[in-house]
Design an enzyme around this catalytic site. Structure first.
Site, PDB file in Angstrom:
ATOM      1  N   GLU A 134      -4.853   4.475  14.146  1.00 25.12           N
ATOM      2  CA  GLU A 134      -5.713   3.511  14.842  1.00 25.12           C
ATOM      3  C   GLU A 134      -6.374   4.065  16.093  1.00 25.12           C
ATOM      4  O   GLU A 134      -7.265   3.417  16.638  1.00 25.12           O
ATOM      5  CB  GLU A 134      -4.917   2.232  15.187  1.00 25.12           C
ATOM      6  CG  GLU A 134      -3.871   2.356  16.285  1.00 25.12           C
ATOM      7  CD  GLU A 134      -2.518   2.846  15.771  1.00 25.12           C
ATOM      8  OE1 GLU A 134      -2.431   3.219  14.592  1.00 25.12           O
ATOM      9  OE2 GLU A 134      -1.554   2.864  16.564  1.00 25.12           O
TER      10      GLU A 134
ATOM     11  N   ARG B 133     -26.433  -5.408  18.500  1.00 19.99           N
ATOM     12  CA  ARG B 133     -25.850  -5.688  17.185  1.00 19.99           C
ATOM     13  C   ARG B 133     -26.692  -6.725  16.433  1.00 19.99           C
ATOM     14  O   ARG B 133     -26.925  -6.599  15.240  1.00 19.99           O
ATOM     15  CB  ARG B 133     -24.408  -6.205  17.373  1.00 19.99           C
ATOM     16  CG  ARG B 133     -23.622  -6.312  16.095  1.00 19.99           C
ATOM     17  CD  ARG B 133     -23.357  -4.949  15.481  1.00 19.99           C
ATOM     18  NE  ARG B 133     -22.871  -5.093  14.116  1.00 19.99           N
ATOM     19  CZ  ARG B 133     -22.703  -4.078  13.268  1.00 19.99           C
ATOM     20  NH1 ARG B 133     -22.970  -2.836  13.650  1.00 19.99           N
ATOM     21  NH2 ARG B 133     -22.258  -4.279  12.055  1.00 19.99           N
TER      22      ARG B 133
ATOM     23  N   HIS C  94       0.484   1.596  16.223  1.00 24.38           N
ATOM     24  CA  HIS C  94       0.374   0.422  17.116  1.00 24.38           C
ATOM     25  C   HIS C  94       1.544   0.372  18.096  1.00 24.38           C
ATOM     26  O   HIS C  94       2.353  -0.560  18.090  1.00 24.38           O
ATOM     27  CB  HIS C  94       0.296  -0.875  16.296  1.00 24.38           C
ATOM     28  CG  HIS C  94      -0.920  -0.941  15.426  1.00 24.38           C
ATOM     29  ND1 HIS C  94      -2.185  -1.134  15.939  1.00 24.38           N
ATOM     30  CD2 HIS C  94      -1.088  -0.796  14.087  1.00 24.38           C
ATOM     31  CE1 HIS C  94      -3.077  -1.126  14.956  1.00 24.38           C
ATOM     32  NE2 HIS C  94      -2.442  -0.910  13.827  1.00 24.38           N
TER      33      HIS C  94
ATOM     34  N   LYS D  12       2.242   2.022   7.198  1.00 20.14           N
ATOM     35  CA  LYS D  12       2.748   1.236   8.324  1.00 20.14           C
ATOM     36  C   LYS D  12       3.585   2.098   9.266  1.00 20.14           C
ATOM     37  O   LYS D  12       4.093   3.162   8.890  1.00 20.14           O
ATOM     38  CB  LYS D  12       3.621   0.100   7.808  1.00 20.14           C
ATOM     39  CG  LYS D  12       2.804  -1.069   7.284  1.00 20.14           C
ATOM     40  CD  LYS D  12       1.966  -1.658   8.384  1.00 20.14           C
ATOM     41  CE  LYS D  12       1.401  -2.998   8.039  1.00 20.14           C
ATOM     42  NZ  LYS D  12       0.425  -3.444   9.043  1.00 20.14           N
TER      43      LYS D  12
ATOM     44  N   MET E 145      -4.453  -9.267   5.884  1.00 22.00           N
ATOM     45  CA  MET E 145      -5.261  -9.608   4.705  1.00 22.00           C
ATOM     46  C   MET E 145      -5.385  -8.461   3.695  1.00 22.00           C
ATOM     47  O   MET E 145      -5.297  -8.698   2.492  1.00 22.00           O
ATOM     48  CB  MET E 145      -6.651 -10.083   5.148  1.00 22.00           C
ATOM     49  CG  MET E 145      -6.624 -11.447   5.834  1.00 22.00           C
ATOM     50  SD  MET E 145      -8.227 -11.926   6.481  1.00 22.00           S
ATOM     51  CE  MET E 145      -9.154 -12.211   4.984  1.00 22.00           C
TER      52      MET E 145
ATOM     53  N   ASP F  97      -4.883 -11.245  13.978  1.00 24.61           N
ATOM     54  CA  ASP F  97      -4.017 -10.136  14.414  1.00 24.61           C
ATOM     55  C   ASP F  97      -4.192  -9.840  15.902  1.00 24.61           C
ATOM     56  O   ASP F  97      -3.390  -9.113  16.483  1.00 24.61           O
ATOM     57  CB  ASP F  97      -4.244  -8.882  13.554  1.00 24.61           C
ATOM     58  CG  ASP F  97      -5.659  -8.341  13.667  1.00 24.61           C
ATOM     59  OD1 ASP F  97      -6.568  -9.106  14.042  1.00 24.61           O
ATOM     60  OD2 ASP F  97      -5.851  -7.148  13.389  1.00 24.61           O
TER      61      ASP F  97
ATOM     62  N   ARG G 269       0.850  -1.196   0.000  1.00 29.45           N
ATOM     63  CA  ARG G 269       0.000   0.000   0.000  1.00 29.45           C
ATOM     64  C   ARG G 269       0.891   1.253   0.000  1.00 29.45           C
ATOM     65  O   ARG G 269       2.102   1.171   0.151  1.00 29.45           O
ATOM     66  CB  ARG G 269      -0.907  -0.001   1.242  1.00 29.45           C
ATOM     67  CG  ARG G 269      -1.995  -1.043   1.185  1.00 29.45           C
ATOM     68  CD  ARG G 269      -2.747  -1.159   2.497  1.00 29.45           C
ATOM     69  NE  ARG G 269      -1.928  -1.689   3.568  1.00 29.45           N
ATOM     70  CZ  ARG G 269      -2.303  -1.839   4.831  1.00 29.45           C
ATOM     71  NH1 ARG G 269      -3.509  -1.477   5.194  1.00 29.45           N
ATOM     72  NH2 ARG G 269      -1.491  -2.356   5.735  1.00 29.45           N
TER      73      ARG G 269
ATOM     74  N   TYR H 237      -0.374   4.521  10.674  1.00 29.50           N
ATOM     75  CA  TYR H 237      -0.621   3.522  11.709  1.00 29.50           C
ATOM     76  C   TYR H 237       0.646   3.402  12.552  1.00 29.50           C
ATOM     77  O   TYR H 237       1.761   3.352  12.003  1.00 29.50           O
ATOM     78  CB  TYR H 237      -0.906   2.142  11.096  1.00 29.50           C
ATOM     79  CG  TYR H 237      -2.253   1.999  10.438  1.00 29.50           C
ATOM     80  CD1 TYR H 237      -3.427   2.150  11.179  1.00 29.50           C
ATOM     81  CD2 TYR H 237      -2.363   1.680   9.093  1.00 29.50           C
ATOM     82  CE1 TYR H 237      -4.677   2.005  10.579  1.00 29.50           C
ATOM     83  CE2 TYR H 237      -3.615   1.532   8.484  1.00 29.50           C
ATOM     84  CZ  TYR H 237      -4.768   1.701   9.238  1.00 29.50           C
ATOM     85  OH  TYR H 237      -5.992   1.554   8.644  1.00 29.50           O
TER      86      TYR H 237
ATOM     87  N   ASP I 200     -23.219 -13.408  17.336  1.00 28.91           N
ATOM     88  CA  ASP I 200     -22.618 -12.294  18.087  1.00 28.91           C
ATOM     89  C   ASP I 200     -23.135 -12.339  19.515  1.00 28.91           C
ATOM     90  O   ASP I 200     -24.165 -12.976  19.800  1.00 28.91           O
ATOM     91  CB  ASP I 200     -22.937 -10.944  17.433  1.00 28.91           C
ATOM     92  CG  ASP I 200     -21.917  -9.871  17.795  1.00 28.91           C
ATOM     93  OD1 ASP I 200     -21.125  -9.469  16.930  1.00 28.91           O
ATOM     94  OD2 ASP I 200     -21.888  -9.445  18.976  1.00 28.91           O
TER      95      ASP I 200
HETATM   96  N1  LIG Z   1      -6.387 -10.271   9.566  1.00 28.04           N
HETATM   97  C1  LIG Z   1      -6.541  -9.037   9.106  1.00 28.04           C
HETATM   98  O1  LIG Z   1      -5.916  -8.659   8.101  1.00 28.04           O
HETATM   99  C2  LIG Z   1      -7.485  -8.091   9.760  1.00 28.04           C
HETATM  100  C3  LIG Z   1      -7.886  -6.906   9.115  1.00 28.04           C
HETATM  101  C4  LIG Z   1      -8.827  -6.075   9.753  1.00 28.04           C
HETATM  102  C5  LIG Z   1      -9.337  -6.441  11.009  1.00 28.04           C
HETATM  103  N2  LIG Z   1      -8.901  -7.590  11.613  1.00 28.04           N
HETATM  104  C6  LIG Z   1      -9.390  -8.046  12.923  1.00 28.04           C
HETATM  105  O2  LIG Z   1     -10.713  -8.546  12.816  1.00 28.04           O
HETATM  106  C7  LIG Z   1     -11.307  -8.549  14.106  1.00 28.04           C
HETATM  107  C8  LIG Z   1     -12.708  -7.972  14.046  1.00 28.04           C
HETATM  108  O3  LIG Z   1     -12.627  -6.577  13.757  1.00 28.04           O
HETATM  109  P1  LIG Z   1     -13.921  -5.659  13.612  1.00 28.04           P
HETATM  110  O4  LIG Z   1     -13.467  -4.372  13.057  1.00 28.04           O
HETATM  111  O5  LIG Z   1     -15.000  -6.394  12.933  1.00 28.04           O
HETATM  112  O6  LIG Z   1     -14.342  -5.460  15.147  1.00 28.04           O
HETATM  113  P2  LIG Z   1     -15.770  -4.990  15.676  1.00 28.04           P
HETATM  114  O7  LIG Z   1     -15.543  -4.442  17.039  1.00 28.04           O
HETATM  115  O8  LIG Z   1     -16.478  -4.159  14.662  1.00 28.04           O
HETATM  116  O9  LIG Z   1     -16.613  -6.369  15.797  1.00 28.04           O
HETATM  117  C9  LIG Z   1     -16.299  -7.374  16.703  1.00 28.04           C
HETATM  118  C10 LIG Z   1     -17.592  -8.089  17.071  1.00 28.04           C
HETATM  119  O10 LIG Z   1     -17.251  -9.266  17.825  1.00 28.04           O
HETATM  120  C11 LIG Z   1     -18.317  -9.463  18.733  1.00 28.04           C
HETATM  121  N3  LIG Z   1     -17.909 -10.431  19.764  1.00 28.04           N
HETATM  122  C12 LIG Z   1     -17.088 -10.271  20.819  1.00 28.04           C
HETATM  123  N4  LIG Z   1     -16.980 -11.437  21.503  1.00 28.04           N
HETATM  124  C13 LIG Z   1     -17.749 -12.340  20.853  1.00 28.04           C
HETATM  125  C14 LIG Z   1     -18.061 -13.716  21.058  1.00 28.04           C
HETATM  126  N5  LIG Z   1     -17.551 -14.401  22.093  1.00 28.04           N
HETATM  127  N6  LIG Z   1     -18.896 -14.340  20.184  1.00 28.04           N
HETATM  128  C15 LIG Z   1     -19.400 -13.666  19.130  1.00 28.04           C
HETATM  129  N7  LIG Z   1     -19.160 -12.360  18.894  1.00 28.04           N
HETATM  130  C16 LIG Z   1     -18.346 -11.718  19.734  1.00 28.04           C
HETATM  131  C17 LIG Z   1     -18.621  -8.059  19.241  1.00 28.04           C
HETATM  132  O11 LIG Z   1     -19.905  -7.992  19.845  1.00 28.04           O
HETATM  133  C18 LIG Z   1     -18.537  -7.247  17.932  1.00 28.04           C
HETATM  134  O12 LIG Z   1     -19.806  -7.129  17.305  1.00 28.04           O
HETATM  135  C19 LIG Z   1     -10.343  -7.749  14.990  1.00 28.04           C
HETATM  136  O13 LIG Z   1      -9.536  -8.646  15.708  1.00 28.04           O
HETATM  137  C20 LIG Z   1      -9.512  -6.983  13.992  1.00 28.04           C
HETATM  138  O14 LIG Z   1      -8.236  -6.627  14.516  1.00 28.04           O
HETATM  139  C21 LIG Z   1      -7.985  -8.392  11.008  1.00 28.04           C
END
Ligand SMILES: NC(=O)c1ccc[n+]([C@@H]2O[C@H](COP(=O)([O-])OP(=O)(O)OC[C@H]3O[C@@H](n4cnc5c(N)ncnc54)[C@H](O)[C@@H]3O)[C@@H](O)[C@H]2O)c1
Length: 372
Positions: free
Chosen positions: A118, A203, A96, A75, A301, A270, A15, A94, A198
């Site tokens: 962030e 939600r 972190h 980054k 991702m 992550d 990026r 970003y 969820d």
């Molecule tokens: N791998 C990657 O490249 C990448 C990229 C972007 C985001 N992410 C990760 O994805 C994850 C989700 O991010 P997001 O922006 O959607 O967060 P978000 O806060 O919008 O959504 C998280 C959801 O998880 C729910 N939750 C919490 N505990 C739960 C459980 N035990 N059972 C079911 N649901 C539960 C919450 O109620 C919430 O609705 C984060 O860890 C984020 O860092 C990873």
């Protein structure tokens, strides 16, 4: 203001901090935009695209850092880049910092002012500069999951949408936030039979109101998860508990209850991953198998779709970037408390409480930094 955008140097990062469109807008606001030659290549933007936007192309990162008043990146600055930051210079990217003491100490030593994407907030309690990457990762998850399900990749050999006379794939999405909602929308769009779990009733009510006819939703308990996962062709992990490691919602023992060749896509990797058997992978080797179940656990991702990700991030950062350039960081942060929440470091002092707590470093309030 002179706005500098160097080429990203972290491995596997394609990026770029500014698109040619963002450069054009900044130039229209009267600023000089300095782009390192080749910075946009990974995202499909050529030097000619930037030049046509009115930006000046610069040969090396060292020259960009030396000339710019504000550095815009994607980054966190790498060790070599941190050495080029100077007192009074503004860094917008970003960061972190909480798990990264080395970077934190280098930024403090540089004397720069650093605003972290962030931690910028919005009126609805969201994180507007993180959300675009969650949208990208969420929409990508069913796509990579569908690929993982193909026989040649070790998967079950199931087509997401089925065909007339053959049932579609069953997809379970755990976590219905930004990632989960976008994943469910795309999986349903591919014709799969989708259920989102969820723990938040508000939600679930929202998902039911808006997407009730498109995918199902269910309250997330260990029992409901176990039952749905045993029937699933694909499970997408998308939970987040802010500030904590992801809870492990599928144990290794449960894999033996699953259909052989089913796909687990752990987007929450992550934050440590929400399946016991998850370990971070890279785009070069994204999948692996445990007990007959295929795992996809790429921690960055959005890097797979660098062009879309750059554009999505650029759309979200542009209004803040323009405010910072037009008003200077102090006035911009004074006018916008959400941008002020992004301030992590100023003139050798830490201004973000959670980072200070994590690293045992004294913190001053961001409001005090504004007055310095
Ligand atoms: N791998 C990657 O490249 C990448 C990229 C972007 C985001 N992410 C990760 O994805 C994850 C989700 O991010 P997001 O922006 O959607 O967060 P978000 O806060 O919008 O959504 C998280 C959801 O998880 C729910 N939750 C919490 N505990 C739960 C459980 N035990 N059972 C079911 N649901 C539960 C919450 O109620 C919430 O609705 C984060 O860890 C984020 O860092 C990873």
């Amino acid at each position: 203001m002179k706005i500098g955008c160097p080429t990203e140097i972290k491995p596997q990062e394609f990026r770029v901090g500014m698109t040619p469109d963002a450069a054009r807008e900044a130039v229209a606001h009267g600023h000089d935009v300095l782009i390192q030659s080749g910075a946009g290549n990974g995202a499909g933007f050529t030097d000619a695209d930037y030049s046509a936007s009115g930006a000046t192309m610069i040969g090396t990162a060292a020259e960009v850092f030396a000339q710019a008043d504000m550095i815009v990146k994607v980054k966190e600055p790498q060790a070599g880049e941190r050495k080029m930051l100077r007192e009074g210079q503004l860094l917008f990217t970003y960061l972190h910092l909480a798990p990264d003491p080395e970077q934190t100490h280098d930024l403090l030593a540089s004397g720069c002012t650093a605003i972290a994407y962030e931690t910028v907030t919005d009126d609805r309690g969201g994180l507007p500069l993180l959300a675009p990457m969650s949208e990208v990762a969420g929409r990508l998850a069913p796509q990579v999951g569908a690929w993982t399900l193909q026989k040649a990749n070790g998967g079950r050999g199931v087509l997401m949408g089925g065909v007339p006379g053959v049932a579609p794939a069953k997809v379970v999405v755990i976590g219905g936030g930004v990632v989960g909602t976008h994943a469910a929308k795309i999986a349903a769009g591919m014709g799969a039979d989708v259920t989102v779990l969820d723990r938040s009733l508000p939600r679930l009510r929202y998902l039911d109101d808006v997407f009730g006819g498109t995918f199902k939703n269910q309250y997330s308990t260990a029992g409901a998860t176990a039952e749905l996962v045993a029937q699933a062709d694909m499970v997408i992990g998308a939970v987040l508990i802010p500030g904590a490691a992801a809870p492990k919602l599928i144990t290794r023992a449960q894999l033996s209850d699953m259909k052989p060749g089913a796909a687990l896509v752990d987007v929450a990797i992550d934050q440590g991953g929400c399946f016991e058997t998850s370990r971070a992978t890279t785009h070069a080797e994204p999948i692996y198998e445990v007990d007959g179940i295929m795992h996809y656990c790429v921690a960055n991702m959005p890097g797979a779709v660098a062009r879309t990700s750059t554009q999505a991030l650029g759309n979200a950062t542009l209004p803040f970037l323009l405010n910072l350039a037009d008003k200077g960081w102090k006035q911009a942060c004074e006018d916008d408390p959400h941008l002020l929440n992004g301030l992590n470091v100023h003139a050798g002092q830490l201004t973000y409480y959670a980072v200070g707590k994590a690293l045992g470093i004294d913190v001053i309030s961001p409001n005090l930094a504004l007055k310095s």
